[in-house]
Write a protein that holds these residues in place. Structure first.
Motif, PDB file in Angstrom:
ATOM      1  N   GLY A   1       0.770  -1.278  -0.101  1.00 35.41           N
ATOM      2  CA  GLY A   1       0.079   0.000   0.000  1.00 35.41           C
ATOM      3  C   GLY A   1       0.609   1.263  -0.054  1.00 35.41           C
ATOM      4  O   GLY A   1       0.320   2.335   0.024  1.00 35.41           O
ATOM      5  N   GLU A   2       2.227   1.119  -0.115  1.00 42.65           N
ATOM      6  CA  GLU A   2       2.906   2.297  -0.032  1.00 42.65           C
ATOM      7  C   GLU A   2       2.946   3.045  -1.247  1.00 42.65           C
ATOM      8  O   GLU A   2       2.855   2.579  -2.160  1.00 42.65           O
ATOM      9  CB  GLU A   2       4.516   1.966   0.360  1.00 42.65           C
ATOM     10  CG  GLU A   2       5.405   3.143   0.101  1.00 42.65           C
ATOM     11  CD  GLU A   2       6.789   2.636   0.256  1.00 42.65           C
ATOM     12  OE1 GLU A   2       7.674   3.637   0.485  1.00 42.65           O
ATOM     13  OE2 GLU A   2       7.082   1.373   0.450  1.00 42.65           O
ATOM     14  N   LYS A   3       2.850   4.429  -1.201  1.00 43.96           N
ATOM     15  CA  LYS A   3       2.263   5.005  -2.262  1.00 43.96           C
ATOM     16  C   LYS A   3       3.605   6.018  -2.795  1.00 43.96           C
ATOM     17  O   LYS A   3       4.648   6.009  -2.328  1.00 43.96           O
ATOM     18  CB  LYS A   3       1.490   6.371  -2.039  1.00 43.96           C
ATOM     19  CG  LYS A   3       0.057   6.027  -1.806  1.00 43.96           C
ATOM     20  CD  LYS A   3      -0.976   7.017  -1.459  1.00 43.96           C
ATOM     21  CE  LYS A   3      -2.330   6.684  -1.139  1.00 43.96           C
ATOM     22  NZ  LYS A   3      -3.124   7.497  -0.987  1.00 43.96           N
ATOM     23  N   SER A   4       3.512   5.929  -4.121  1.00 43.16           N
ATOM     24  CA  SER A   4       4.725   6.448  -5.219  1.00 43.16           C
ATOM     25  C   SER A   4       4.389   7.325  -6.142  1.00 43.16           C
ATOM     26  O   SER A   4       3.179   7.197  -6.578  1.00 43.16           O
ATOM     27  CB  SER A   4       5.857   5.516  -5.550  1.00 43.16           C
ATOM     28  OG  SER A   4       6.399   4.639  -4.595  1.00 43.16           O
ATOM     29  N   THR A   5       5.002   8.279  -6.718  1.00 49.04           N
ATOM     30  CA  THR A   5       4.540   9.006  -7.851  1.00 49.04           C
ATOM     31  C   THR A   5       5.547   8.838  -8.943  1.00 49.04           C
ATOM     32  O   THR A   5       6.782   8.997  -8.788  1.00 49.04           O
ATOM     33  CB  THR A   5       4.529  10.595  -7.143  1.00 49.04           C
ATOM     34  OG1 THR A   5       3.582  10.627  -6.406  1.00 49.04           O
ATOM     35  CG2 THR A   5       3.984  11.454  -8.638  1.00 49.04           C
ATOM     36  N   PHE A   6       5.119   8.248 -10.034  1.00 44.46           N
ATOM     37  CA  PHE A   6       6.124   7.845 -11.044  1.00 44.46           C
ATOM     38  C   PHE A   6       5.891   8.933 -12.293  1.00 44.46           C
ATOM     39  O   PHE A   6       4.877   9.345 -12.726  1.00 44.46           O
ATOM     40  CB  PHE A   6       5.480   6.819 -11.833  1.00 44.46           C
ATOM     41  CG  PHE A   6       6.001   5.439 -10.530  1.00 44.46           C
ATOM     42  CD1 PHE A   6       7.016   4.824 -10.380  1.00 44.46           C
ATOM     43  CD2 PHE A   6       4.537   4.955  -9.999  1.00 44.46           C
ATOM     44  CE1 PHE A   6       7.037   3.879  -9.408  1.00 44.46           C
ATOM     45  CE2 PHE A   6       4.959   4.041  -8.737  1.00 44.46           C
ATOM     46  CZ  PHE A   6       6.103   3.642  -8.642  1.00 44.46           C
ATOM     47  N   ILE A   7       7.144   9.208 -12.888  1.00 44.57           N
ATOM     48  CA  ILE A   7       7.218   9.763 -14.063  1.00 44.57           C
ATOM     49  C   ILE A   7       7.322   8.842 -15.314  1.00 44.57           C
ATOM     50  O   ILE A   7       8.208   8.217 -15.519  1.00 44.57           O
ATOM     51  CB  ILE A   7       8.785  10.760 -14.022  1.00 44.57           C
ATOM     52  CG1 ILE A   7       8.544  11.604 -12.978  1.00 44.57           C
ATOM     53  CG2 ILE A   7       8.682  11.661 -15.480  1.00 44.57           C
ATOM     54  CD1 ILE A   7       7.601  12.769 -13.201  1.00 44.57           C
ATOM     55  N   ALA A   8       6.101   8.381 -15.780  1.00 44.36           N
ATOM     56  CA  ALA A   8       5.954   7.331 -16.469  1.00 44.36           C
ATOM     57  C   ALA A   8       6.385   7.699 -18.032  1.00 44.36           C
ATOM     58  O   ALA A   8       7.005   6.855 -18.538  1.00 44.36           O
ATOM     59  CB  ALA A   8       4.379   6.960 -16.817  1.00 44.36           C
ATOM     60  N   ARG A   9       6.521   9.040 -18.624  1.00 39.64           N
ATOM     61  CA  ARG A   9       6.941   9.237 -19.634  1.00 39.64           C
ATOM     62  C   ARG A   9       7.537  10.650 -19.576  1.00 39.64           C
ATOM     63  O   ARG A   9       6.783  11.494 -18.830  1.00 39.64           O
ATOM     64  CB  ARG A   9       6.005   9.101 -20.793  1.00 39.64           C
ATOM     65  CG  ARG A   9       6.493   9.626 -22.196  1.00 39.64           C
ATOM     66  CD  ARG A   9       7.666   8.735 -22.689  1.00 39.64           C
ATOM     67  NE  ARG A   9       7.124   7.408 -23.327  1.00 39.64           N
ATOM     68  CZ  ARG A   9       7.684   6.397 -23.168  1.00 39.64           C
ATOM     69  NH1 ARG A   9       8.885   6.298 -22.748  1.00 39.64           N
ATOM     70  NH2 ARG A   9       7.104   5.228 -23.979  1.00 39.64           N
TER      71      ARG A   9
END
Length: 256
Positions: free
Chosen positions: A111-119
């Protein structure tokens, strides 16, 4: 500069319109500084298609509150006025334009949240810390107007050419008094969620469209997404959740 950076280091971990995960304090390496103007466009898109842009161990985690509540994808258009390396020299040419696809996610097991730079849609390979960039041509046309003490109003037109297709977002907006936030965010790459970069920033944000906040100061909005790799996410089921003008953004970048 030392006192400013020290103050930033202890700032709260909140990025204005969304919440980013933090990492424990460790030894850090100073990487660079930037000064930008930015435009944010928040969407809900096809969740099944969005899953392909996240690590296999993660699932989508739309923002639960704030001006962009319900958003599972943010397009962040960046007009980089100055990029300097740790020695103060221009980095990646110093000035350029790019667009980042930002996907909030969480580990399916913990459940740990992350923010991804997908592109990253980038003008060159140098501006690619997340190893997700594709060569693109990005155009930004902006007009601003204001009289006396009124906030600036204007028009943004962003165009991204990539893979034989075009993405365009444009809108007119009546400006308001922006909010200011000094804080810290931590972003990662879907190629390896353990690779993170720490951003300590000072920013102004004017939310001009938000369904959750009942804000609508925009006209003549155009959204056209015809880049082939985005077709499954933008299958006409998508919805524009919000728009924001960020006329001031400066930060230091650190590697944990």
């Amino acid at each position: 500069m030392e006192s400013f950076m020290s103050a930033l280091k202890g700032a709260a971990v909140a990025l204005g319109l969304s919440t980013f995960a933090s990492v424990p304090a460790t030894a850090e390496t100073f990487d660079s500084t930037i000064a930008d103007t930015r435009t944010l466009a928040a969407f809900t898109v096809n969740e099944d298609a969005l899953a392909a842009w996240l690590p296999d161990t993660h699932v989508s985690a739309p923002y639960g509150s704030g001006s962009f509540a319900g958003t599972n994808l943010v397009m962040m258009f960046i007009d980089r006025m100055l990029h300097q390396n740790a020695e103060g020299d221009p980095k990646n040419g110093g000035a350029y334009r790019m667009m980042a696809l930002i996907v909030p996610g969480k580990d399916a097991a913990t459940g740990e949240k992350s923010t991804f730079i997908a592109r990253l849609y980038s003008p060159g390979e140098g501006a690619d810390p997340y190893k997700t960039a594709v060569q693109s041509t990005i155009r930004h046309d902006v007009s601003l107007r204001g009289t006396g003490t009124e906030p600036l109003s204007g028009r943004h037109v962003w165009q991204v050419e990539q893979g034989g297709g075009m993405l365009e977002i444009s809108f007119d907006y009546a400006g308001g008094v922006p909010s200011r936030k000094v804080g810290e965010s931590v972003l990662s790459t879907p190629l390896d969620p353990t690779v993170k970069r720490i951003y300590r920033y000072d920013q102004l944000t004017d939310v001009v469209l938000s369904g959750s906040k009942g804000i609508d100061r925009v006209n003549n909005v155009t959204v056209r997404v015809e880049i082939p790799e985005l077709a499954e996410m933008f299958d006409r089921s998508e919805a524009l959740i919000g728009l924001a003008d960020r006329p001031f953004y400066t930060r230091t970048t650190w590697k944990p």
